[in-house]
Scaffold this motif. Structure first.
Motif: not given
Length: 241
Positions: A137, A141-147, A149-150
């Motif tokens: 997160e 996610l906090a840097n514009g990534g997607t779920k 990608e995680c």
């Protein structure tokens, strides 16, 4: 009149007749006294006048008084319940007041307190996966990534050549974005399942730069791998369609 009332009326009538016989027998040689401006028999243990017997034997008076007292009891009970519910509402955590009971140092599921570590991550048997979800997160996610990608990165880094099970993926997806959620259970197995469903064009198994595929690991078990890394772990895999 109900059967119980009929029985009560019969019993009271019988008592009335007995009391009248006793009163009449005593009245022959009894002395009288004045009480509350009335002439009453001066008999030890007797209080009141003879007309009080009529009230005692009046079914309507008896049942009405019982009904009134019963209604009063119900009203008091309702007031008590209302007060208890209002008190409970004031203890329900909200976004404005997440710690109404003032415990501090923890969190709540409803009114149930739970412990957290120094990073305010819930401490239970799922603490490791909660911590991993919290890390993604903050870093992705906090840097514009997607779920997506995680999840793909998690499958590769956490399970490597063994690959991930369906439950491993769903459980991580469940905590990702809400790492202090109530503990994952079998009832949550359907969470995010549409992302792995070919009929629903699940986004985890198609499209984009990467996706999940199924492959056979070195133990001969079918597991999920990231397409971009599967060649490093197994010689056989297939797309999910």
């Amino acid at each position: 009149m109900t059967r119980n009332e009929q029985q009560l009326y019969s019993d009271v009538t019988s008592i009335k007749e007995s009391l009248k016989k006793i009163a009449n027998a005593l009245d022959k040689d009894v002395k009288y006294k004045v009480k509350d401006n009335q002439l009453v028999p001066d008999i030890p243990g007797f209080e009141g006048t003879l007309d009080a017997l009529d009230v005692l034997c009046d079914i309507k008076t008896i049942t009405d008084e019982y009904s009134q007292s019963n209604e009063a009891l119900i009203a008091r009970h309702k007031t008590k319940l209302s007060s208890e519910f209002q008190k409970q509402d004031t203890l329900t955590p909200t976004s404005d007041n997440p710690d109404p009971a003032g415990y501090g140092g923890g969190g709540f599921d409803g009114l149930v307190e739970y412990e957290t570590d120094l990073q305010e991550i819930r401490v239970d048997s799922d603490h490791d996966i909660r911590s991993t979800a919290a890390h993604y997160e903050e870093t992705v996610l906090a840097n514009g990534g997607t779920k997506k990608e995680c999840i793909l990165d998690y499958v590769t880094n956490e399970f490597g050549a063994l690959g991930a099970r369906y439950t491993d993926i769903i459980k991580f997806a469940y905590y990702l974005g809400a790492h202090n959620s109530p503990k994952y259970s079998n009832s949550n197995r359907g969470y995010y399942s549409c992302a792995l469903n070919a009929k629903l064009n699940g986004h985890l198994i198609q499209g984009g730069k990467d996706c999940l595929v199924k492959g056979i690991n070195k133990e001969g078990k079918e597991r999920y791998f990231a397409l971009s890394m599967v060649d490093n772990f197994t010689d056989y895999y297939k797309r999910i369609a």
